[in-house]
Design a protein around this motif. Sequence first.
Motif, PDB file in Angstrom:
ATOM      1  N   TRP A  83       0.851  -1.188   0.000  1.00  0.00           N
ATOM      2  CA  TRP A  83       0.000   0.000   0.000  1.00  0.00           C
ATOM      3  C   TRP A  83       0.888   1.240   0.000  1.00  0.00           C
ATOM      4  O   TRP A  83       1.958   1.248   0.611  1.00  0.00           O
ATOM      5  CB  TRP A  83      -0.858   0.067   1.266  1.00  0.00           C
ATOM      6  CG  TRP A  83      -2.079  -0.757   1.258  1.00  0.00           C
ATOM      7  CD1 TRP A  83      -3.317  -0.387   0.807  1.00  0.00           C
ATOM      8  CD2 TRP A  83      -2.236  -2.076   1.763  1.00  0.00           C
ATOM      9  NE1 TRP A  83      -4.216  -1.399   0.996  1.00  0.00           N
ATOM     10  CE2 TRP A  83      -3.567  -2.453   1.584  1.00  0.00           C
ATOM     11  CE3 TRP A  83      -1.365  -2.987   2.342  1.00  0.00           C
ATOM     12  CZ2 TRP A  83      -4.058  -3.692   1.964  1.00  0.00           C
ATOM     13  CZ3 TRP A  83      -1.847  -4.217   2.723  1.00  0.00           C
ATOM     14  CH2 TRP A  83      -3.175  -4.559   2.535  1.00  0.00           C
ATOM     15  N   GLU A  84       0.399   2.300  -0.625  1.00  0.00           N
ATOM     16  CA  GLU A  84       1.087   3.586  -0.541  1.00  0.00           C
ATOM     17  C   GLU A  84       1.022   4.094   0.892  1.00  0.00           C
ATOM     18  O   GLU A  84       0.090   3.765   1.619  1.00  0.00           O
ATOM     19  CB  GLU A  84       0.393   4.616  -1.438  1.00  0.00           C
ATOM     20  CG  GLU A  84       0.683   4.465  -2.889  1.00  0.00           C
ATOM     21  CD  GLU A  84       0.104   5.613  -3.698  1.00  0.00           C
ATOM     22  OE1 GLU A  84      -0.210   6.680  -3.131  1.00  0.00           O
ATOM     23  OE2 GLU A  84      -0.026   5.431  -4.913  1.00  0.00           O
ATOM     24  N   PRO A  85       1.969   4.929   1.306  1.00  0.00           N
ATOM     25  CA  PRO A  85       1.853   5.558   2.624  1.00  0.00           C
ATOM     26  C   PRO A  85       0.538   6.341   2.706  1.00  0.00           C
ATOM     27  O   PRO A  85       0.166   7.056   1.782  1.00  0.00           O
ATOM     28  CB  PRO A  85       3.059   6.497   2.679  1.00  0.00           C
ATOM     29  CG  PRO A  85       4.043   5.893   1.742  1.00  0.00           C
ATOM     30  CD  PRO A  85       3.222   5.296   0.633  1.00  0.00           C
ATOM     31  N   ASP A  86      -0.172   6.163   3.810  1.00  0.00           N
ATOM     32  CA  ASP A  86      -1.490   6.794   3.983  1.00  0.00           C
ATOM     33  C   ASP A  86      -1.751   6.897   5.480  1.00  0.00           C
ATOM     34  O   ASP A  86      -1.732   5.877   6.182  1.00  0.00           O
ATOM     35  CB  ASP A  86      -2.559   5.936   3.300  1.00  0.00           C
ATOM     36  CG  ASP A  86      -3.897   6.618   3.179  1.00  0.00           C
ATOM     37  OD1 ASP A  86      -4.273   7.396   4.088  1.00  0.00           O
ATOM     38  OD2 ASP A  86      -4.599   6.372   2.182  1.00  0.00           O
ATOM     39  N   ASP A  87      -1.982   8.096   5.985  1.00  0.00           N
ATOM     40  CA  ASP A  87      -2.191   8.305   7.419  1.00  0.00           C
ATOM     41  C   ASP A  87      -3.604   7.973   7.887  1.00  0.00           C
ATOM     42  O   ASP A  87      -3.847   7.934   9.088  1.00  0.00           O
ATOM     43  CB  ASP A  87      -1.880   9.757   7.792  1.00  0.00           C
ATOM     44  CG  ASP A  87      -0.400  10.074   7.653  1.00  0.00           C
ATOM     45  OD1 ASP A  87       0.417   9.134   7.719  1.00  0.00           O
ATOM     46  OD2 ASP A  87      -0.071  11.256   7.469  1.00  0.00           O
ATOM     47  N   THR A 116      -1.989  -3.366  12.623  1.00  0.00           N
ATOM     48  CA  THR A 116      -1.974  -1.906  12.683  1.00  0.00           C
ATOM     49  C   THR A 116      -0.842  -1.410  11.795  1.00  0.00           C
ATOM     50  O   THR A 116       0.167  -2.100  11.618  1.00  0.00           O
ATOM     51  CB  THR A 116      -1.770  -1.397  14.129  1.00  0.00           C
ATOM     52  OG1 THR A 116      -0.566  -1.953  14.641  1.00  0.00           O
ATOM     53  CG2 THR A 116      -2.938  -1.787  15.002  1.00  0.00           C
ATOM     54  N   PRO A 117      -0.998  -0.231  11.231  1.00  0.00           N
ATOM     55  CA  PRO A 117       0.015   0.259  10.301  1.00  0.00           C
ATOM     56  C   PRO A 117       1.329   0.617  10.987  1.00  0.00           C
ATOM     57  O   PRO A 117       1.360   0.982  12.155  1.00  0.00           O
ATOM     58  CB  PRO A 117      -0.624   1.495   9.673  1.00  0.00           C
ATOM     59  CG  PRO A 117      -1.799   1.845  10.506  1.00  0.00           C
ATOM     60  CD  PRO A 117      -2.150   0.663  11.337  1.00  0.00           C
ATOM     61  N   THR A 118       2.378   0.502  10.205  1.00  0.00           N
ATOM     62  CA  THR A 118       3.683   1.009  10.598  1.00  0.00           C
ATOM     63  C   THR A 118       3.858   2.356   9.891  1.00  0.00           C
ATOM     64  O   THR A 118       3.043   2.724   9.051  1.00  0.00           O
ATOM     65  CB  THR A 118       4.786   0.041  10.154  1.00  0.00           C
ATOM     66  OG1 THR A 118       4.704  -0.122   8.737  1.00  0.00           O
ATOM     67  CG2 THR A 118       4.640  -1.305  10.842  1.00  0.00           C
ATOM     68  N   ARG A 119       4.903   3.085  10.224  1.00  0.00           N
ATOM     69  CA  ARG A 119       5.144   4.353   9.522  1.00  0.00           C
ATOM     70  C   ARG A 119       5.464   4.064   8.065  1.00  0.00           C
ATOM     71  O   ARG A 119       6.084   3.076   7.732  1.00  0.00           O
ATOM     72  CB  ARG A 119       6.298   5.097  10.170  1.00  0.00           C
ATOM     73  CG  ARG A 119       5.962   5.607  11.549  1.00  0.00           C
ATOM     74  CD  ARG A 119       7.150   6.343  12.090  1.00  0.00           C
ATOM     75  NE  ARG A 119       8.316   5.420  12.042  1.00  0.00           N
ATOM     76  CZ  ARG A 119       9.197   5.305  12.987  1.00  0.00           C
ATOM     77  NH1 ARG A 119       9.123   6.044  14.046  1.00  0.00           N
ATOM     78  NH2 ARG A 119      10.190   4.466  12.882  1.00  0.00           N
ATOM     79  N   GLY A 120       5.028   4.928   7.170  1.00  0.00           N
ATOM     80  CA  GLY A 120       5.312   4.770   5.743  1.00  0.00           C
ATOM     81  C   GLY A 120       4.330   3.820   5.083  1.00  0.00           C
ATOM     82  O   GLY A 120       3.198   3.658   5.519  1.00  0.00           O
ATOM     83  N   PRO A 147     -10.954   4.775  12.096  1.00  0.00           N
ATOM     84  CA  PRO A 147     -11.726   4.767  13.338  1.00  0.00           C
ATOM     85  C   PRO A 147     -13.209   4.477  13.054  1.00  0.00           C
ATOM     86  O   PRO A 147     -13.763   4.920  12.052  1.00  0.00           O
ATOM     87  CB  PRO A 147     -11.538   6.185  13.887  1.00  0.00           C
ATOM     88  CG  PRO A 147     -10.241   6.651  13.293  1.00  0.00           C
ATOM     89  CD  PRO A 147     -10.191   6.017  11.929  1.00  0.00           C
ATOM     90  N   GLY A 148     -13.812   3.693  13.930  1.00  0.00           N
ATOM     91  CA  GLY A 148     -15.211   3.324  13.754  1.00  0.00           C
ATOM     92  C   GLY A 148     -15.413   2.292  12.658  1.00  0.00           C
ATOM     93  O   GLY A 148     -16.521   2.129  12.153  1.00  0.00           O
ATOM     94  N   ILE A 152     -11.652   2.537   4.056  1.00  0.00           N
ATOM     95  CA  ILE A 152     -10.898   3.603   3.408  1.00  0.00           C
ATOM     96  C   ILE A 152     -10.308   3.064   2.105  1.00  0.00           C
ATOM     97  O   ILE A 152      -9.730   1.981   2.080  1.00  0.00           O
ATOM     98  CB  ILE A 152      -9.778   4.104   4.340  1.00  0.00           C
ATOM     99  CG1 ILE A 152     -10.400   4.700   5.608  1.00  0.00           C
ATOM    100  CG2 ILE A 152      -8.880   5.102   3.628  1.00  0.00           C
ATOM    101  CD1 ILE A 152      -9.397   5.030   6.677  1.00  0.00           C
ATOM    102  N   ALA A 153     -10.444   3.810   1.055  1.00  0.00           N
ATOM    103  CA  ALA A 153      -9.888   3.415  -0.250  1.00  0.00           C
ATOM    104  C   ALA A 153      -8.402   3.758  -0.313  1.00  0.00           C
ATOM    105  O   ALA A 153      -7.958   4.548  -1.145  1.00  0.00           O
ATOM    106  CB  ALA A 153     -10.664   4.091  -1.375  1.00  0.00           C
TER     107      ALA A 153
END
Length: 172
Positions: A83-87, A116-120, A147-148, A152-153
Amino acid sequence: MGIAICSLLWSAERSGRQKITYDSDGYHLVRFPYTGTDESYDPWHMHDPGKGATSPSGFPDARSGLIWPSHHGWGTLSAMIFWEPDDRPTEYRARFVRDPFGASTGYDSTATTDWTPTRGGQYRTHMWQMFVHPRTPVGLKMSARGPGDVKIAAPLLFAEFKLAIQTDVATP
């Protein structure tokens, strides 16, 4: 030991972005081109656009996400997803699914993994083993959630989906 193999590869760089749409199960079925370019390998025609309906499939329609096992046997499914980095996502999920559209034996998710995501960017590999059958397709599904449990795309960069079938499983 006989092994039949299908190995699919998709990349945003070579095939264009993949539009992320969520099915009623809350997951996106990852799509793969039908062309034999790059590292894709399908001598058994398990990723055939003619399978699964009366009219041919075309990438990137939903059927382009299916592998139709060529044999009954013990299947080793493996996948790699970038996946691309995405916050926005707070959780990522991936799963293998038998009959994702419920057209043969019924939807059967298996081997769901979440993290859970890592940075980047997010870079993951997955593997699962199970019996496979020619009239029951398998697919790779993924989800990015916020959240909730909001879907998310989150943009994909790269995916591989592979099936190796051991065709001579011994029985007592």
